[in-house]
Write a protein that holds these residues in place. Structure first.
Motif, PDB file in Angstrom:
ATOM      1  N   LEU A  65       1.091  -1.069   0.124  1.00  0.00           N
ATOM      2  CA  LEU A  65       0.050   0.012  -0.195  1.00  0.00           C
ATOM      3  C   LEU A  65       0.925   1.279  -0.102  1.00  0.00           C
ATOM      4  O   LEU A  65       1.843   1.405   1.007  1.00  0.00           O
ATOM      5  CB  LEU A  65      -0.870  -0.102   1.327  1.00  0.00           C
ATOM      6  CG  LEU A  65      -1.904   1.209   1.444  1.00  0.00           C
ATOM      7  CD1 LEU A  65      -2.686   1.293   0.241  1.00  0.00           C
ATOM      8  CD2 LEU A  65      -2.367   1.056   2.600  1.00  0.00           C
ATOM      9  N   TYR A  66       0.685   2.029  -0.815  1.00  0.00           N
ATOM     10  CA  TYR A  66       1.461   3.282  -1.244  1.00  0.00           C
ATOM     11  C   TYR A  66       0.581   4.689  -0.910  1.00  0.00           C
ATOM     12  O   TYR A  66      -0.441   4.621  -1.207  1.00  0.00           O
ATOM     13  CB  TYR A  66       2.156   3.469  -2.423  1.00  0.00           C
ATOM     14  CG  TYR A  66       3.068   2.267  -2.677  1.00  0.00           C
ATOM     15  CD1 TYR A  66       4.305   2.554  -2.339  1.00  0.00           C
ATOM     16  CD2 TYR A  66       2.388   0.860  -3.463  1.00  0.00           C
ATOM     17  CE1 TYR A  66       5.244   1.467  -2.611  1.00  0.00           C
ATOM     18  CE2 TYR A  66       3.529   0.182  -3.695  1.00  0.00           C
ATOM     19  CZ  TYR A  66       4.845  -0.065  -3.426  1.00  0.00           C
ATOM     20  OH  TYR A  66       5.750  -0.706  -3.676  1.00  0.00           O
ATOM     21  N   ASN A  67       1.089   5.685  -0.374  1.00  0.00           N
ATOM     22  CA  ASN A  67       0.510   7.012  -0.219  1.00  0.00           C
ATOM     23  C   ASN A  67       0.551   7.671  -1.745  1.00  0.00           C
ATOM     24  O   ASN A  67       1.022   7.054  -2.656  1.00  0.00           O
ATOM     25  CB  ASN A  67       0.966   7.634   0.912  1.00  0.00           C
ATOM     26  CG  ASN A  67       2.504   8.227   0.720  1.00  0.00           C
ATOM     27  OD1 ASN A  67       3.086   8.208  -0.363  1.00  0.00           O
ATOM     28  ND2 ASN A  67       2.833   8.626   1.825  1.00  0.00           N
ATOM     29  N   CYS A  68      -0.143   8.848  -1.550  1.00  0.00           N
ATOM     30  CA  CYS A  68      -0.041   9.657  -2.981  1.00  0.00           C
ATOM     31  C   CYS A  68       1.316  10.181  -3.507  1.00  0.00           C
ATOM     32  O   CYS A  68       1.389  10.207  -4.569  1.00  0.00           O
ATOM     33  CB  CYS A  68      -0.964  10.980  -2.733  1.00  0.00           C
ATOM     34  SG  CYS A  68      -2.812  10.841  -2.206  1.00  0.00           S
ATOM     35  N   ASP A  69       2.325  10.194  -2.584  1.00  0.00           N
ATOM     36  CA  ASP A  69       3.500  10.280  -3.012  1.00  0.00           C
ATOM     37  C   ASP A  69       4.504   9.106  -3.357  1.00  0.00           C
ATOM     38  O   ASP A  69       5.595   9.246  -3.677  1.00  0.00           O
ATOM     39  CB  ASP A  69       4.298  11.218  -1.910  1.00  0.00           C
ATOM     40  CG  ASP A  69       3.599  12.508  -1.544  1.00  0.00           C
ATOM     41  OD1 ASP A  69       2.892  12.863  -2.553  1.00  0.00           O
ATOM     42  OD2 ASP A  69       3.493  12.895  -0.237  1.00  0.00           O
ATOM     43  N   GLY A  70       3.774   7.999  -3.419  1.00  0.00           N
ATOM     44  CA  GLY A  70       4.418   6.665  -3.694  1.00  0.00           C
ATOM     45  C   GLY A  70       5.466   6.050  -2.597  1.00  0.00           C
ATOM     46  O   GLY A  70       5.983   5.404  -2.825  1.00  0.00           O
ATOM     47  N   VAL A  71       5.188   6.626  -1.360  1.00  0.00           N
ATOM     48  CA  VAL A  71       5.786   6.147  -0.184  1.00  0.00           C
ATOM     49  C   VAL A  71       5.107   4.775   0.381  1.00  0.00           C
ATOM     50  O   VAL A  71       3.807   5.165   0.480  1.00  0.00           O
ATOM     51  CB  VAL A  71       5.800   7.227   0.752  1.00  0.00           C
ATOM     52  CG1 VAL A  71       6.686   6.590   1.749  1.00  0.00           C
ATOM     53  CG2 VAL A  71       6.651   8.348   0.096  1.00  0.00           C
ATOM     54  N   LEU A  72       5.634   3.772   0.592  1.00  0.00           N
ATOM     55  CA  LEU A  72       5.244   2.590   1.057  1.00  0.00           C
ATOM     56  C   LEU A  72       4.658   2.828   2.457  1.00  0.00           C
ATOM     57  O   LEU A  72       5.327   3.141   3.249  1.00  0.00           O
ATOM     58  CB  LEU A  72       6.296   1.511   1.095  1.00  0.00           C
ATOM     59  CG  LEU A  72       5.823   0.151   1.440  1.00  0.00           C
ATOM     60  CD1 LEU A  72       4.597  -0.388   0.817  1.00  0.00           C
ATOM     61  CD2 LEU A  72       6.947  -0.864   1.831  1.00  0.00           C
ATOM     62  N   ILE A  73       3.344   2.555   2.684  1.00  0.00           N
ATOM     63  CA  ILE A  73       2.972   2.771   4.157  1.00  0.00           C
ATOM     64  C   ILE A  73       2.541   1.538   4.864  1.00  0.00           C
ATOM     65  O   ILE A  73       1.884   1.739   5.859  1.00  0.00           O
ATOM     66  CB  ILE A  73       1.964   3.725   3.964  1.00  0.00           C
ATOM     67  CG1 ILE A  73       0.483   3.446   3.049  1.00  0.00           C
ATOM     68  CG2 ILE A  73       2.382   5.181   3.567  1.00  0.00           C
ATOM     69  CD1 ILE A  73      -0.369   4.569   3.088  1.00  0.00           C
ATOM     70  N   GLY A  74       1.961   0.356   4.313  1.00  0.00           N
ATOM     71  CA  GLY A  74       1.486  -0.653   4.491  1.00  0.00           C
ATOM     72  C   GLY A  74       1.108  -1.800   3.644  1.00  0.00           C
ATOM     73  O   GLY A  74       1.908  -1.962   2.274  1.00  0.00           O
ATOM     74  N   THR A  75       0.206  -2.294   4.019  1.00  0.00           N
ATOM     75  CA  THR A  75      -0.458  -3.449   2.923  1.00  0.00           C
ATOM     76  C   THR A  75      -1.894  -3.382   2.923  1.00  0.00           C
ATOM     77  O   THR A  75      -2.630  -2.832   3.736  1.00  0.00           O
ATOM     78  CB  THR A  75      -0.092  -4.802   3.460  1.00  0.00           C
ATOM     79  OG1 THR A  75      -0.551  -4.976   4.780  1.00  0.00           O
ATOM     80  CG2 THR A  75       1.439  -5.052   3.645  1.00  0.00           C
ATOM     81  N   VAL A  76      -2.584  -3.776   1.609  1.00  0.00           N
ATOM     82  CA  VAL A  76      -3.767  -3.825   1.659  1.00  0.00           C
ATOM     83  C   VAL A  76      -4.203  -5.405   1.309  1.00  0.00           C
ATOM     84  O   VAL A  76      -3.313  -6.100   0.490  1.00  0.00           O
ATOM     85  CB  VAL A  76      -4.441  -2.834   0.637  1.00  0.00           C
ATOM     86  CG1 VAL A  76      -3.862  -3.107  -0.807  1.00  0.00           C
ATOM     87  CG2 VAL A  76      -5.718  -2.758   0.234  1.00  0.00           C
ATOM     88  N   GLY A  77      -5.502  -5.665   1.653  1.00  0.00           N
ATOM     89  CA  GLY A  77      -5.648  -7.170   1.144  1.00  0.00           C
ATOM     90  C   GLY A  77      -7.230  -7.543   1.192  1.00  0.00           C
ATOM     91  O   GLY A  77      -8.038  -6.852   1.693  1.00  0.00           O
ATOM     92  N   ILE A  78      -7.519  -8.661   0.514  1.00  0.00           N
ATOM     93  CA  ILE A  78      -8.688  -9.022   0.321  1.00  0.00           C
ATOM     94  C   ILE A  78      -8.599 -10.251   0.700  1.00  0.00           C
ATOM     95  O   ILE A  78      -7.943 -11.045   0.284  1.00  0.00           O
ATOM     96  CB  ILE A  78      -9.298  -9.231  -1.014  1.00  0.00           C
ATOM     97  CG1 ILE A  78      -9.237  -7.554  -1.693  1.00  0.00           C
ATOM     98  CG2 ILE A  78     -10.650  -9.672  -1.481  1.00  0.00           C
ATOM     99  CD1 ILE A  78      -9.380  -7.325  -3.260  1.00  0.00           C
ATOM    100  N   GLY A  79      -9.579 -10.951   1.488  1.00  0.00           N
ATOM    101  CA  GLY A  79      -9.717 -12.348   1.910  1.00  0.00           C
ATOM    102  C   GLY A  79     -11.163 -13.152   2.008  1.00  0.00           C
ATOM    103  O   GLY A  79     -12.126 -12.545   1.967  1.00  0.00           O
ATOM    104  N   ARG A  80     -11.138 -14.120   1.352  1.00  0.00           N
ATOM    105  CA  ARG A  80     -12.423 -14.942   1.221  1.00  0.00           C
ATOM    106  C   ARG A  80     -12.353 -16.311   1.980  1.00  0.00           C
ATOM    107  O   ARG A  80     -11.387 -16.915   2.046  1.00  0.00           O
ATOM    108  CB  ARG A  80     -12.471 -15.517  -0.254  1.00  0.00           C
ATOM    109  CG  ARG A  80     -13.768 -16.275  -0.497  1.00  0.00           C
ATOM    110  CD  ARG A  80     -13.933 -16.589  -2.059  1.00  0.00           C
ATOM    111  NE  ARG A  80     -14.322 -15.222  -2.727  1.00  0.00           N
ATOM    112  CZ  ARG A  80     -14.338 -15.146  -3.916  1.00  0.00           C
ATOM    113  NH1 ARG A  80     -14.286 -16.179  -4.907  1.00  0.00           N
ATOM    114  NH2 ARG A  80     -14.936 -13.924  -4.521  1.00  0.00           N
ATOM    115  N   ASP A  81     -13.512 -16.388   2.777  1.00  0.00           N
ATOM    116  CA  ASP A  81     -13.764 -17.322   3.658  1.00  0.00           C
ATOM    117  C   ASP A  81     -13.865 -18.629   2.616  1.00  0.00           C
ATOM    118  O   ASP A  81     -15.159 -18.934   2.003  1.00  0.00           O
ATOM    119  CB  ASP A  81     -14.632 -17.335   4.660  1.00  0.00           C
ATOM    120  CG  ASP A  81     -15.055 -18.483   5.474  1.00  0.00           C
ATOM    121  OD1 ASP A  81     -14.281 -19.423   5.510  1.00  0.00           O
ATOM    122  OD2 ASP A  81     -15.749 -18.227   6.590  1.00  0.00           O
ATOM    123  N   ILE A  82     -13.202 -19.860   2.791  1.00  0.00           N
ATOM    124  CA  ILE A  82     -13.083 -20.670   1.641  1.00  0.00           C
ATOM    125  C   ILE A  82     -13.198 -22.174   2.725  1.00  0.00           C
ATOM    126  O   ILE A  82     -12.994 -23.089   2.396  1.00  0.00           O
ATOM    127  CB  ILE A  82     -11.908 -20.982   0.885  1.00  0.00           C
ATOM    128  CG1 ILE A  82     -10.659 -21.124   1.709  1.00  0.00           C
ATOM    129  CG2 ILE A  82     -12.072 -19.971  -0.107  1.00  0.00           C
ATOM    130  CD1 ILE A  82      -9.420 -21.570   0.705  1.00  0.00           C
TER     131      ILE A  82
END
Length: 544
Positions: free
Chosen positions: A222-239
């Motif tokens: 996950l990057y901010n508007c200046d292209g700096v890494l600020i974390g992670t983003v995710g999607i999870g599905r219960d299988i």
């Protein structure tokens, strides 16, 4: 939020009450084959079949009123095909109507895009989240809070980590150490994404509220508007349900395979199973005993390599067929030794694939018994020479050969001199041993192409091949063999410490294909034998 709309695998479409589509994501555009510009010119109902349109209209009032709904509908694709989708329908009525009425032009995505994205994500059945570099939640949707974090207010998750929620759950249930075990695994996968700075796919599993759950997870930096890494983003599905179903299927398959193995190994037959390329893919325990191969050696072994060269042509002929009747094949063991096997082949379907099954029985013991019975039927039990009946059968094939080559052959009638007095005075045991020794000397005196038979009592018949079409030359060759026989028989015998001497009288008749009556030939040779006896014995005489 842009990440969810742009890269989410869900097909997302946004439209106001008038039905004209005002936004869709890449996943939907690629699925139906239309560009976004083409999609924006159409109403959502134009994208569906007539049957699905009716179904859609039935739930539309509830959707516009703000109630979510789900229908399964077929969407029309640009190439004329149809694709079936589960459609989650959600709406915020007043916002859409207000935008349409004020703009009075082809609607565009509302200024408060964040609210629309929040609405989509909150009503989605999957889990969405964003975290900072320390793994603290920046954003969560309802599904994540309810299914994984066990909280009602999404704001309670902000600033906290998966480890925090894991420890809180464990503290609430100290009696069950495995009440919640998902925290550390989720944190580890975050660290991998940050380390490699690339979207990654994981399957995460652990205990939540004491129950095992499985998640199919996609994470990205996950990057901010200046292209700096600020974390992670995710999607999870219960299988979890899918995994439970797969586990159940696997268990059923395992049970079937165990039953299959049990059935395979319970039969006395050896079973070989070959794939479409004639390679061994399965076998039972008797096969290893029959052929002497190890598991590694049997795997992927070609069907033909189990047979001797003399039987490969037969196998190639019979292999494409499902044989109703078994057939005999000369097989080859690991050590190179040959054995006779009874083979029955059948095509069947195994795990959805066509295979060939061989049922193999080692019939070597039966063949040995068969050979023993045949030998007993064709040979004299005392001397092991062929008997009179078998001699007559062989003579027929000899005549066929004589017809082709017109070469002369000699029939020798051999009668032992002075055998009867020895048998009467020294006993039948000595007589039987003497006959056995005579048989051995007769065999040693003849060539492989010649034939010797016990005619009965102390009488023997010999069939001599001369390999010449000249009768005088034939007689010379036969005379040499007759003299060799006389010398061999005349030599003293040592039986039970006793010295025994006998002689022989031989009658000879020479013939080729013009003479076909064996009985007539035997009578001629018998008459010539008596002529030899008149000479004092230990001699030979030709008939005619």
């Amino acid at each position: 939020m842009e990440y969810f709309l742009k890269d989410c695998e869900y097909k997302i479409v946004i439209n106001p009450e008038n039905g004209k589509i005002i936004e869709c994501n890449k996943a939907y555009s690629e699925l139906v084959g239309y560009s976004k510009d083409e999609i924006f010119e159409q109403a959502l109902l134009e994208r569906m079949t007539v049957e699905n349109t009716i179904m859609f209209l039935e739930v539309l009032d509830d959707v516009i009123a703000g109630t979510k709904a789900m229908i399964t509908a077929d969407h029309n694709c640009k190439n004329g095909e149809k694709v079936r989708l589960d459609n989650y329908l959600i709406s915020r009525r007043h916002s859409y109507i207000e935008i349409w009425m004020k703009k009075n032009r082809p609607p565009q995505l509302p200024i408060h895009r964040r609210r629309l994205l929040d609405m989509i994500i909150d009503y989605a059945p999957d889990m969405f989240w964003a975290k900072d570099l320390q793994g603290r939640y920046l954003f969560t949707n309802k599904a994540l809070c309810e299914k994984l974090l066990d909280i009602e207010d999404q704001r309670d998750a902000i600033g906290k980590t998966d480890i925090f929620f894991a420890l809180r759950q464990m503290a609430a249930h100290p009696e069950n150490p495995s009440w919640y075990t998902m925290g550390e695994m989720r944190q580890n996968s975050d660290e991998l994404v940050i380390k490699h700075l690339t979207p990654m796919h994981f399957e995460e599993h652990g205990k939540v509220k004491g129950k095992e759950i499985y998640l199919d997870v996609h994470k990205a930096p996950l990057y901010n508007c200046d292209g700096v890494l600020i974390g992670t983003v995710g999607i999870g599905r219960d299988i979890t349900l899918q995994k439970e179903f797969e586990t159940k299927v696997e268990e059923e398959q395992l049970k079937k395979m165990e039953l299959f193995e049990s059935l395979l190994n319970s039969t006395i037959e050896g079973l070989l199973i070959f794939d479409e390329n004639r390679k061994c893919i399965h076998y039972n325990s008797p096969i290893k005993e029959i052929f002497g191969y190890s598991d590694d050696e049997l795997w992927q072994k070609d069907a033909l390599s189990f047979a001797m060269d003399s039987s490969k042509e037969l196998i190639l002929e019979r292999y494409p067929k499902s044989d109703k009747e078994p057939y005999e094949v000369l097989m080859k063991r690991r050590d190179g030794s040959a054995f006779w096997a009874l083979v029955r082949g059948k095509f069947m379907t195994l795990e959805g694939k066509k295979v060939k099954v061989w049922a193999i029985v080692d019939i070597s013991p039966l063949k040995e018994k068969e050979r023993a019975i045949t030998f007993q039927a064709e040979h004299d039990p005392l001397t092991n020479l062929i008997n009179r009946r078998h001699f007559f059968r062989i003579f027929e094939s000899v005549l066929e050969s004589a017809d082709r080559k017109r070469q002369y052959k000699g029939l020798l009638f051999i009668d032992l001199d002075r055998f009867k007095p020895i048998n009467d005075t020294m006993g039948h045991n000595i007589g039987d041993q003497l006959l056995q020794l005579v048989a051995q000397r007769l065999q040693s005196s003849l060539r492989k192409s010649d034939l010797i038979s016990r005619f009965g009592g102390d009488e023997f018949l010999a069939l001599i091949s001369t390999e010449t079409t000249d009768i005088e030359d034939a007689k010379k060759r036969i005379s040499m063999i007759a003299e060799k026989i006389l010398r061999a028989i005349k030599a003293p015998y040592r039986i039970e410490d006793k010295s025994v001497e006998i002689g022989a009288s031989i009658g000879i008749t020479v013939f080729n294909s013009s003479e076909r009556d064996l009985n007539r030939l035997i009578l001629d040779a018998d008459s010539a034998m008596y002529e030899a006896k008149k000479k004092g014995g230990n001699s030979y005489s030709f008939s005619g």
